[in-house]
Design an enzyme around this catalytic site. Sequence first.
Site, short mmCIF file in Angstrom:
data_model
loop_
_atom_site.label_atom_id
_atom_site.label_comp_id
_atom_site.label_asym_id
_atom_site.label_seq_id
_atom_site.Cartn_x
_atom_site.Cartn_y
_atom_site.Cartn_z
N ARG A 17 0.80 -1.22 0.00
CA ARG A 17 0.00 0.00 0.00
C ARG A 17 0.84 1.27 0.00
NH1 ARG A 17 -3.75 -0.53 4.91
NH2 ARG A 17 -2.22 -2.10 5.53
N TYR A 377 33.81 31.26 -7.45
CA TYR A 377 33.82 29.80 -7.50
C TYR A 377 35.20 29.30 -7.10
CZ TYR A 377 34.17 25.02 -9.00
OH TYR A 377 34.40 23.67 -9.00
N TYR A 398 38.94 22.87 -14.36
CA TYR A 398 38.56 21.74 -15.22
C TYR A 398 38.97 22.04 -16.65
CZ TYR A 398 35.42 18.09 -17.05
OH TYR A 398 34.88 16.99 -17.67
#
Length: 468
Positions: A17, A377, A398
């Site tokens: 249920r 950042y 990166y």
Amino acid sequence: MSDSFGCVVLAAGKGTRLKLKDPKPLVPLMGRRLVDYSIESLKKFMDANSSKGAVSLVIGHEKEKVQAHAEESAKKFDVQISFSVQEKQLGTAHALKCYFEQNSDAAGYEYTVIMCADTPLISSDVLIELFSALKKDSLDGVAATFETVDPTGLGRIIRSDKEGFKITEHKDANSEELLIKEVNSGMYIVKTSYILEHLSNIKSENAAGEFYLTDLFQEGSKVKPCLFEDENTFLGVNDLEQLERIEVLLRRRKKIELRNSGVRFIDSRHVYVDEDVQIGEGSTLYPNATLYGNSIIGKDCVLETGVIIKNSEVQDGTTIKAYSSLEESFVGKEAAIGPYARLRPKANIGSYSKIGNFVEIKKSDLKEGVKVSHLSYVGDAEIGEDSNIGCGFITCNYDGAKKHKTIIGKGCFIGSDSQMIAPVTLGDECYVASGSTINQDIPSGGFGIARGRQSTKEGMAKRFIKKK
Ligand code: UD1
Ligand code: MG
């Protein structure tokens, strides 16, 4: 000699249920899984009796997943755990039979405690009270019961003038029995010898065709129902509405505990704190502060409106300003974070630091007293003590394939709108001019500037200013 307890948690059912992807014992609740509550209460109950014993789960539906989690949970609560498998759910008595057949220790414990995996509000206090009811009258067994306005679906308690009592399941009850408001909670403490004597006699001749554990309780036996006042204690998780109701009650209970230990809520109705979160005395939480998982907040901290903290540690005297988000991060003492700051996993912020608005920090170590006050950042970086990072700073970490590190020493001053093209290393007490894109190392004490030289032409602006 202290009493010994075999504690069985019936957890083989499917919980259809609920319509959730997890099997019922693993439903997420307050940063835990549902079954953790039963394991913790049983452990605390055994500790309170300074007794020997173990917890055992009867599992069936998605048994591998349930077992894997319960093993972790048992480690966390420092309790011995075992498992028995009930392949087909033939009823609660059959589940208990599986436990006795598959656990060689089971018959050796003086008492057997039985509960379901879906009643997280049952605390060890309830178990303690139930056990003392058994002891007081030297009984063979007790069942925890409560009264409810709507007993639909629950087993009715049929009290007797003589010794003993019995339980009639809803499906099997006659019209008179259906009117009874006292019902069975599904939690029992029974002498193991009594169970072993009666369990194999239980038949499945009833409306459900199941082996009912409730048939252990009979008139003429030394068994009693033990009526508890607060029916909420026994609320079970069977559908999403019940789950939500239980979660509201558990959250309220957690906040009461915190308030009693000296945590101030400006409006606790709108604060969400998971079960295992710790908050030190003197801390204040504003509305919509939300704390998840294993977060630890020190003393005298302030968590302003809308702060979200997941599995992070914040030390004494630190303020997390409005709408900041911390995830798997660490913040030292007397620091200030936010408003609107985002600390992503492995952001490690030293004491007395200041991280301002719209600053994102990921996998970086910022030592004591570092300031990154505006719009920046910082990723894969190390920043030494007392360095000041100006507005609009970016680590270009990166290169499209790999992440690279930016290392900045102590006492540096990095002018606004600077970028660090990693990998790059700056020594101590360096100065970077505003608007510089730094891609070469700077030794300690060095000055770095990397921007186009300005030229000014007097009177030339009118060539460029456009008018409608
Ligand atoms: C049971 C009681 C009922 C009581 C109610 C309280 C019986 C016969 N009835 O009914 O008197 O009022 O709980 O909630 O016991 N389980 C197994 N194997 C099985 C069947 C059940 O492990 O074969 C487990 C379930 O996963 C669950 C627990 O036992 O955790 C209770 O089973 P459930 O089917 O919910 O019993 P109820 O019909 O609610
Ligand atoms: Mg049930």
